[in-house]
Design a protein around this motif. Structure first.
Motif, PDB file in Angstrom:
ATOM      1  N   GLY A 305       0.811  -1.215   0.000  1.00  0.00           N
ATOM      2  CA  GLY A 305       0.000   0.000   0.000  1.00  0.00           C
ATOM      3  C   GLY A 305       0.840   1.259   0.000  1.00  0.00           C
ATOM      4  N   VAL A 306       1.274   1.690  -1.164  1.00  0.00           N
ATOM      5  CA  VAL A 306       2.009   2.946  -1.292  1.00  0.00           C
ATOM      6  C   VAL A 306       1.321   3.817  -2.336  1.00  0.00           C
ATOM      7  CG1 VAL A 306       4.242   2.006  -0.581  1.00  0.00           C
ATOM      8  CG2 VAL A 306       3.602   1.940  -2.985  1.00  0.00           C
ATOM      9  N   PRO A 307       1.368   5.135  -2.179  1.00  0.00           N
ATOM     10  CA  PRO A 307       0.705   6.035  -3.128  1.00  0.00           C
ATOM     11  C   PRO A 307       1.383   6.052  -4.489  1.00  0.00           C
ATOM     12  CG  PRO A 307       1.186   7.122  -1.029  1.00  0.00           C
ATOM     13  CD  PRO A 307       1.971   5.856  -1.050  1.00  0.00           C
ATOM     14  N   HIS A 308       0.633   6.476  -5.482  1.00  0.00           N
ATOM     15  CA  HIS A 308       1.149   6.644  -6.838  1.00  0.00           C
ATOM     16  C   HIS A 308       0.829   8.054  -7.310  1.00  0.00           C
ATOM     17  CE1 HIS A 308       2.062   2.375  -7.146  1.00  0.00           C
ATOM     18  NE2 HIS A 308       0.871   2.138  -6.628  1.00  0.00           N
ATOM     19  N   PRO A 309       1.640   8.605  -8.200  1.00  0.00           N
ATOM     20  CA  PRO A 309       1.395   9.970  -8.683  1.00  0.00           C
ATOM     21  C   PRO A 309       0.051  10.067  -9.404  1.00  0.00           C
ATOM     22  CG  PRO A 309       3.607   9.231  -9.279  1.00  0.00           C
ATOM     23  CD  PRO A 309       2.878   8.038  -8.770  1.00  0.00           C
ATOM     24  N   ARG A 310      -0.580  11.223  -9.280  1.00  0.00           N
ATOM     25  CA  ARG A 310      -1.818  11.511 -10.030  1.00  0.00           C
ATOM     26  C   ARG A 310      -1.617  12.790 -10.806  1.00  0.00           C
ATOM     27  NH1 ARG A 310      -6.009  11.782  -5.201  1.00  0.00           N
ATOM     28  NH2 ARG A 310      -4.382  13.197  -4.543  1.00  0.00           N
ATOM     29  N   PRO A 311      -2.155  12.940 -12.054  1.00  0.00           N
ATOM     30  CA  PRO A 311      -2.987  11.971 -12.784  1.00  0.00           C
ATOM     31  C   PRO A 311      -2.180  10.763 -13.270  1.00  0.00           C
ATOM     32  CG  PRO A 311      -2.483  13.890 -14.152  1.00  0.00           C
ATOM     33  CD  PRO A 311      -1.914  14.185 -12.796  1.00  0.00           C
ATOM     34  N   PRO A 312      -2.916   9.689 -13.740  1.00  0.00           N
ATOM     35  CA  PRO A 312      -4.374   9.646 -13.861  1.00  0.00           C
ATOM     36  C   PRO A 312      -5.047   9.475 -12.502  1.00  0.00           C
ATOM     37  CG  PRO A 312      -3.437   7.527 -14.439  1.00  0.00           C
ATOM     38  CD  PRO A 312      -2.275   8.437 -14.222  1.00  0.00           C
ATOM     39  N   TYR A 313      -6.228  10.053 -12.380  1.00  0.00           N
ATOM     40  CA  TYR A 313      -7.004   9.936 -11.160  1.00  0.00           C
ATOM     41  C   TYR A 313      -7.824   8.648 -11.194  1.00  0.00           C
ATOM     42  CZ  TYR A 313      -5.688  14.718 -10.076  1.00  0.00           C
ATOM     43  OH  TYR A 313      -4.969  15.841  -9.779  1.00  0.00           O
ATOM     44  N   PRO A 314      -8.223   8.146 -10.017  1.00  0.00           N
ATOM     45  CA  PRO A 314      -9.004   6.901  -9.973  1.00  0.00           C
ATOM     46  C   PRO A 314     -10.262   6.943 -10.835  1.00  0.00           C
ATOM     47  CG  PRO A 314      -8.262   7.489  -7.774  1.00  0.00           C
ATOM     48  CD  PRO A 314      -7.908   8.645  -8.661  1.00  0.00           C
ATOM     49  N   ALA A 315     -10.867   8.130 -10.995  1.00  0.00           N
ATOM     50  CA  ALA A 315     -12.084   8.237 -11.806  1.00  0.00           C
ATOM     51  C   ALA A 315     -11.845   7.811 -13.254  1.00  0.00           C
ATOM     52  CB  ALA A 315     -12.617   9.670 -11.771  1.00  0.00           C
ATOM     53  N   GLU A 316     -10.595   7.922 -13.696  1.00  0.00           N
ATOM     54  CA  GLU A 316     -10.253   7.528 -15.065  1.00  0.00           C
ATOM     55  C   GLU A 316      -9.538   6.179 -15.112  1.00  0.00           C
ATOM     56  OE1 GLU A 316      -7.831  10.798 -16.034  1.00  0.00           O
ATOM     57  OE2 GLU A 316      -9.487  12.182 -16.410  1.00  0.00           O
ATOM     58  N   SER A 317      -8.590   5.989 -14.199  1.00  0.00           N
ATOM     59  CA  SER A 317      -7.829   4.740 -14.153  1.00  0.00           C
ATOM     60  C   SER A 317      -7.542   4.417 -12.699  1.00  0.00           C
ATOM     61  CB  SER A 317      -6.513   4.885 -14.936  1.00  0.00           C
ATOM     62  OG  SER A 317      -5.749   3.701 -14.843  1.00  0.00           O
ATOM     63  N   GLY A 318      -8.360   3.543 -12.148  1.00  0.00           N
ATOM     64  CA  GLY A 318      -8.247   3.219 -10.731  1.00  0.00           C
ATOM     65  C   GLY A 318      -7.901   1.769 -10.500  1.00  0.00           C
ATOM     66  N   LEU A 319      -8.813   1.055  -9.851  1.00  0.00           N
ATOM     67  CA  LEU A 319      -8.588  -0.341  -9.497  1.00  0.00           C
ATOM     68  C   LEU A 319      -8.371  -1.184 -10.757  1.00  0.00           C
ATOM     69  CD1 LEU A 319      -8.567  -1.674  -6.693  1.00  0.00           C
ATOM     70  CD2 LEU A 319     -10.958  -2.296  -7.038  1.00  0.00           C
ATOM     71  N   TRP A 320      -7.204  -1.835 -10.820  1.00  0.00           N
ATOM     72  CA  TRP A 320      -6.809  -2.650 -11.981  1.00  0.00           C
ATOM     73  C   TRP A 320      -6.940  -1.881 -13.304  1.00  0.00           C
ATOM     74  CZ3 TRP A 320      -9.999  -5.446  -8.313  1.00  0.00           C
ATOM     75  CH2 TRP A 320      -9.254  -6.302  -7.502  1.00  0.00           C
ATOM     76  N   GLY A 321      -6.766  -0.560 -13.226  1.00  0.00           N
ATOM     77  CA  GLY A 321      -6.789   0.266 -14.418  1.00  0.00           C
ATOM     78  C   GLY A 321      -8.172   0.679 -14.896  1.00  0.00           C
ATOM     79  N   TYR A 322      -9.210   0.309 -14.163  1.00  0.00           N
ATOM     80  CA  TYR A 322     -10.579   0.650 -14.568  1.00  0.00           C
ATOM     81  C   TYR A 322     -11.077   1.885 -13.804  1.00  0.00           C
ATOM     82  CZ  TYR A 322     -10.665  -4.043 -16.615  1.00  0.00           C
ATOM     83  OH  TYR A 322     -10.392  -5.174 -17.360  1.00  0.00           O
ATOM     84  N   PRO A 323     -12.046   2.626 -14.365  1.00  0.00           N
ATOM     85  CA  PRO A 323     -12.617   3.778 -13.654  1.00  0.00           C
ATOM     86  C   PRO A 323     -13.177   3.354 -12.293  1.00  0.00           C
ATOM     87  CG  PRO A 323     -13.324   3.766 -15.947  1.00  0.00           C
ATOM     88  CD  PRO A 323     -12.628   2.457 -15.711  1.00  0.00           C
ATOM     89  N   THR A 324     -12.834   4.109 -11.263  1.00  0.00           N
ATOM     90  CA  THR A 324     -13.178   3.722  -9.896  1.00  0.00           C
ATOM     91  C   THR A 324     -13.682   4.927  -9.108  1.00  0.00           C
ATOM     92  OG1 THR A 324     -11.477   1.991  -9.943  1.00  0.00           O
ATOM     93  CG2 THR A 324     -12.305   2.655  -7.788  1.00  0.00           C
ATOM     94  N   LEU A 325     -14.784   4.721  -8.400  1.00  0.00           N
ATOM     95  CA  LEU A 325     -15.345   5.749  -7.523  1.00  0.00           C
ATOM     96  C   LEU A 325     -14.972   5.423  -6.087  1.00  0.00           C
ATOM     97  CD1 LEU A 325     -17.281   8.152  -6.882  1.00  0.00           C
ATOM     98  CD2 LEU A 325     -19.106   6.448  -6.724  1.00  0.00           C
ATOM     99  N   ILE A 326     -14.334   6.373  -5.404  1.00  0.00           N
ATOM    100  CA  ILE A 326     -13.970   6.184  -3.997  1.00  0.00           C
ATOM    101  C   ILE A 326     -14.610   7.290  -3.163  1.00  0.00           C
ATOM    102  CG2 ILE A 326     -12.106   5.958  -2.320  1.00  0.00           C
ATOM    103  CD1 ILE A 326     -10.238   5.169  -4.533  1.00  0.00           C
ATOM    104  N   ASN A 327     -15.436   6.891  -2.203  1.00  0.00           N
ATOM    105  CA  ASN A 327     -15.984   7.813  -1.208  1.00  0.00           C
ATOM    106  C   ASN A 327     -15.832   7.181   0.170  1.00  0.00           C
ATOM    107  OD1 ASN A 327     -18.460   8.854  -3.513  1.00  0.00           O
ATOM    108  ND2 ASN A 327     -17.013  10.242  -2.547  1.00  0.00           N
ATOM    109  N   ASN A 328     -15.917   7.998   1.203  1.00  0.00           N
ATOM    110  CA  ASN A 328     -15.772   7.424   2.538  1.00  0.00           C
ATOM    111  C   ASN A 328     -17.136   7.030   3.113  1.00  0.00           C
ATOM    112  OD1 ASN A 328     -16.836   9.918   3.501  1.00  0.00           O
ATOM    113  ND2 ASN A 328     -15.611   9.735   5.358  1.00  0.00           N
ATOM    114  N   VAL A 329     -17.124   6.466   4.299  1.00  0.00           N
ATOM    115  CA  VAL A 329     -18.325   5.915   4.942  1.00  0.00           C
ATOM    116  C   VAL A 329     -19.415   6.967   5.076  1.00  0.00           C
ATOM    117  CG1 VAL A 329     -19.226   4.982   7.117  1.00  0.00           C
ATOM    118  CG2 VAL A 329     -17.061   4.128   6.188  1.00  0.00           C
ATOM    119  N   GLU A 330     -19.077   8.129   5.613  1.00  0.00           N
ATOM    120  CA  GLU A 330     -20.089   9.156   5.877  1.00  0.00           C
ATOM    121  C   GLU A 330     -20.715   9.682   4.591  1.00  0.00           C
ATOM    122  OE1 GLU A 330     -20.544  13.502   8.098  1.00  0.00           O
ATOM    123  OE2 GLU A 330     -18.772  12.271   8.501  1.00  0.00           O
ATOM    124  N   THR A 331     -19.927   9.781   3.535  1.00  0.00           N
ATOM    125  CA  THR A 331     -20.470  10.234   2.248  1.00  0.00           C
ATOM    126  C   THR A 331     -21.554   9.279   1.771  1.00  0.00           C
ATOM    127  OG1 THR A 331     -18.274  11.114   1.703  1.00  0.00           O
ATOM    128  CG2 THR A 331     -19.876  10.969  -0.086  1.00  0.00           C
TER     129      THR A 331
END
Length: 533
Positions: A305-331
């Motif tokens: 678990g280490v960060p990667h430079p953005r862009p690309p952002y997860p909305a375009e290329s996220g989990l396994w390179g697919y578009p990914t939406l990330i929100n937290n519990v309260e959202t």
């Protein structure tokens, strides 16, 4: 499942409710104080008194006033306004509580439900907390659960859902406050044969326990919000990334997922629609950096678990390179109420740029510690002095630290500030996920800055030099200052190094690590000077 089947479950659940309901908190805070034994003894006392037809004992989620746990609330059908909240209940108190139900007097400690801690709250995320049984899906359905999901799948287009969330003004509750509808819209437009939804439940800020409490108290609310989000962006797979230190939350999430699948509320062809959505849990090992979205996704993929430079952002290329939406519990917990009550209703709460409510974990040198949910725009003064009851034993509040290690320390002179994204940023702090730690006049602010820097230093993943080395050097400088061994040149170096770490680190951990130092230098500069040779 059809709507009439869902409503029938709700009607059946309500019809089986007993005239008297005794709700016992079984969230982590109260369980650690023995609330399971309290619940067991209450059930035994009900049987011993032959009151099974009249009295129902229910294990519920957080009742918010965590400092007074274990908490037990008695609700009677005859007098809905005559609720009684007993505090610091022991297993031996159970017979007395049952006696009170029968009209007999007791000498047990009770909380005044008309005090500001309770009356100033506006529960949206926490509306079911302390009311529904988190381990029974029927209890959630009886509280209008999954009706928003039905409405979305059967009456709304994906674009209409995104439009409603955008119109509501909801901003991400994970810290940065990015507009939720805009993020959803970006993922929806991104091309990809697969899309994913991730719930970030990797709550790691010291003193923060909001997300844990929501997951323990109302797990189906989060699952429903994730399903609505998945429908709107075209995803069929979701992940909840939760830290291993939350075993009760994990257990209740697993139970909730199984129950929802059994009723056809998760899985294939939900509500007899073409929409499929499955949810899996991924357990983190407690690395603070995995709260950063790119590190979190790497961890889900089975990588370090280490960060990667953005862009690309997860909305375009996220989990396994697919578009990914990330929100937290309260959202996600805000989504179902917005759909049920309308975007205008939510947009009518809060301030012009910060809509809705915010959940805070109120902790530190404060009389009433626990969970609060207040409209955006509520002042720090109202939260600390009125709802929190001020500092115990006549002490004086000196500062409030918001936003965890990423935030800053706000002095008492600025307590008239409304709590919203822009106002806190202007003070050199941030909303963060919702930690709020109160400090009194005995607190040394240099030590506070050093504590948070030590935390960031330990939690740095080490990938980038500014964070890996810079946080160590900052901690060494702060230690030198606190021990009275520093000179004025060291203070200048501290500020220069903070600026370098902030502007050159790879991810949010390093970029925000200097914030507690910046804020204490800004508002408590004299405490630094007093320690300089």
């Amino acid at each position: 499942m059809e709507l009439n089947e869902l409503l029938e479950i709700a009607r059946t659940e309500r019809s089986q409710a007993k005239p008297v309901q005794i709700r016992c908190c079984t969230a982590a805070g109260c369980l650690s104080s023995g609330s399971q034994a309290v619940k067991d003894n209450l059930e035994e006392s009900v049987k011993a008194g032959g009151l099974e037809d009249q009295v129902q004992v229910i294990g519920v989620g957080c009742m918010r006033l965590c400092c007074q746990g274990p908490l037990v609330q008695v609700d009677t059908e005859k007098d809905p306004q005559g609720r009684q909240l007993y505090e610091q209940v022991t297993p031996e108190d159970a017979p007395q509580i049952i006696a009170s139900v029968q009209g007999k007097e007791t000498n047990l400690k009770q909380q005044d439900l008309q005090q500001p801690f309770f009356t100033r709250q506006l529960p949206i995320v926490l509306e079911n907390s302390g009311k529904v049984d988190p381990e029974r899906i029927q209890s959630y359905i009886a509280a209008e659960g999954y009706q928003a999901l039905y409405q979305v799948l059967r009456e709304m287009k994906p674009s209409e859902v995104i439009e409603a969330i955008t119109k509501s003004g909801l901003r991400g509750r994970g810290g940065a406050g990015y507009p939720t509808g805009l993020k959803w819209g970006t993922v929806a437009k991104s091309p990809g044969e697969k899309k994913f939804v991730i719930c970030n439940a990797d709550e790691g800020d010291p003193g923060a326990f909001m997300d844990r409490s929501v997951l323990e108290s109302d797990p189906h609310r989060v699952l429903e919000g994730m399903a609505i989000a998945a429908y709107s962006i075209g995803a069929s797979q979701g992940y909840i990334y939760v830290r291993a230190e939350y075993p009760i939350a994990i257990k209740r999430l697993e139970t909730a997922i199984r129950q929802a699948q059994r009723l056809g509320l998760l899985g294939s062809q939900i509500f007899d629609s073409p929409f499929d959505f499955k949810v899996e849990i991924r357990i983190g090992a407690g690395a603070y950096v995995c709260g950063e979205e790119t590190a979190l996704m790497a961890s889900i993929e089975g990588k370090r678990g280490v960060p990667h430079p953005r862009p690309p952002y997860p909305a375009e290329s996220g989990l396994w390179g697919y578009p990914t939406l990330i929100n937290n519990v309260e959202t996600f917990a805000n989504i179902a109420p917005i759909i049920r009550n309308g975007a205008d209703w939510f947009a009518g709460i809060g301030t012009e740029k910060s809509k809705g409510t915010k959940v805070f974990a109120l902790a530190g040198k404060i009389l009433n510690t626990g969970l609060i949910e207040v409209p955006m725009g509520t002042t720090l003064q109202e939260i600390v002095e009125e709802m929190g009851g001020g500092v115990p034993d006549g002490g004086i509040a000196k500062a409030v630290q918001t936003g965890g290690p990423s935030g800053g320390c706000i002095p008492a002179s600025a307590f008239s500030t409304p709590v919203d994204y822009e106002s806190l940023t202007a003070l050199g702090s941030m909303m963060g996920s919702g930690g709020m730690i109160v400090m009194d006049q005995t607190t040394n602010m240099v030590d506070v800055a050093r504590f948070f820097m030590e935390f960031c230093m330990d939690e740095s993943c080490g990938k980038c030099i500014p964070c890996r080395v810079g946080t160590v050097q900052l901690h060494q400088l702060l230690t030198k200052i606190s021990e009275g061994k520093a000179e004025k040149a060291d203070l200048v170096l501290l500020e220069e190094l903070c600026d370098m770490v902030k502007h050159t680190s790879l991810c949010g951990l390093g970029q925000s690590a200097p914030n507690p130092v910046f804020s204490t230098l800004r508002y408590f500069h004299d405490e630094y000077l007093a320690l300089i040779k």
